[in-house]
Design a protein around this motif. Sequence first.
Motif, short mmCIF file in Angstrom:
data_model
loop_
_atom_site.label_atom_id
_atom_site.label_comp_id
_atom_site.label_asym_id
_atom_site.label_seq_id
_atom_site.Cartn_x
_atom_site.Cartn_y
_atom_site.Cartn_z
N TYR A 180 33.27 41.34 41.11
CA TYR A 180 33.77 40.11 40.48
C TYR A 180 33.99 40.31 38.98
N CYS A 183 37.16 42.26 38.41
CA CYS A 183 38.33 41.43 38.75
C CYS A 183 38.59 40.40 37.66
N THR A 187 42.17 40.39 35.53
CA THR A 187 43.16 39.36 35.83
C THR A 187 43.72 38.83 34.52
N GLY A 200 42.92 41.37 39.90
CA GLY A 200 41.75 42.16 40.26
C GLY A 200 41.82 42.75 41.65
N GLN A 201 42.24 41.93 42.65
CA GLN A 201 42.22 42.42 44.02
C GLN A 201 43.29 41.78 44.88
N LEU A 242 36.35 34.47 43.83
CA LEU A 242 37.45 35.42 43.68
C LEU A 242 38.80 34.72 43.66
N ASN A 246 42.67 33.81 40.46
CA ASN A 246 44.13 33.95 40.54
C ASN A 246 44.88 32.69 40.14
N VAL A 261 47.62 45.68 40.58
CA VAL A 261 46.35 45.21 41.15
C VAL A 261 45.35 46.36 41.15
#
Length: 434
Positions: A180, A183, A187, A200-201, A242, A246, A261
């Motif tokens: 986390y 990420c 981001t 991040g993912q 998570l 975004n 990413v």
Amino acid sequence: MRRWQIRTIFALIILCLILSLFYVNSNKTLKIGVITGSNWDVPSPDALKIVDNAIERFEKEHVNVQVEYISGIRKEDYSEWLSQQALSGDVCDVFMVLSNDLATFADVGILENLSSFIENDPDFDESVYFFSSYQSGQVNHVQYALPYESVPTLMYVNRTLLESEGIEVPKQDWTWEDFYEICARMTQDTNEDGILDQFGQFGYTWQNAIFSNGAKIFNDEGSNALLENDRVYDAIEFMRRLEKLNRGQSVTSEMFDKGQVVFCPMSFSEYRAYKPYPWSVKKYSSFEWDCIPMPAGPDGSNVSQLDTLLIGMSKNSKYKDLAWEFLKELSFNEETQKDIFRYSQGVSVLNTITDTKMIIDSLQDETPGGSDYDLGFFNSMMENAIPVKEFNGYEQAMALIDGEIKLLSINEDDIEAAIGRVEDQVDALLESVK
């Protein structure tokens, strides 16, 4: 008729019987069903060489046996082809079994129960297999198939993107919080136009989170869901965290391919297929990347899901003893399992193969000038992986759970109440398909 004539006729009859028996025994044909290409949906043009080599060895040891297979059956057509063979009563003696077909084929009586063969064969030793790979061939704790090759899911890391921000690639024992934190840092709106363009993912799922937090989705029999517990609730809460990073934007696989990413779960077969030149140029040419285990939840470990291609025996085979020997040739024989690394993109199912010098050198040769393969975590990861196992009602049950948890990850509904409702629905569904 004179006595010598009677004896001559009798001797000729005996000779004819012996010759006829020899003829029958010398012309056994063992039919096998195989998939052309890769089971893992990656380039694998030499995959059938594994089977061809196994057949050559087998026929040398069994001079009166011929092994035949039909080539050209693709993975997407294979299940239907095998089902049609079963309907016509002409199932192959030995055949590959996709993981999502095992329970169905066992239930309808196509597959032979292998328990007696395993118990009565002093040369067979199930301890040489990775436990998760071997368990993949079981339905209700009964062994209906042997594993042929496996592929774990790993976390793929864009090293170039991390290095641009001065962040090291996580260690093999990394956690959700490590995941986390990276990420969150990665981001970004890099061009300052008000829209996020670095993430991040992509592709980390609630299933990944649940398994890595020491929880299960269903019981071993597939008769009940096991979602009402704190480990599942924590996994869903983590997915919410998570998702919030975004800010409502959709992240796609194309963004990972373009280097936008950092993390993306993928099968190890993709790593093996797309790491070497020239496939790397076609897929991921703009950044350096590597694989590491999945992050561990607070109540779990760095476990991965494992998909396994299996080998089974027809319940109606006329040559079951020979079929068992050929099953072992594909699954238990070390030369065949070494060929998995040479000619396929999967992983050997034998725990004695993966960390040998020959295999490590072979993998290094695939990526001249590239980053080294670090297989230090591999045997432990394979042994403790979560096998993909389906059962009657599995797809419908997963669709119910998936829809609810995806909604929970983007809203503020009470997690425990929502999961309680969906578990009741899933249990009722599974009861109805028994």
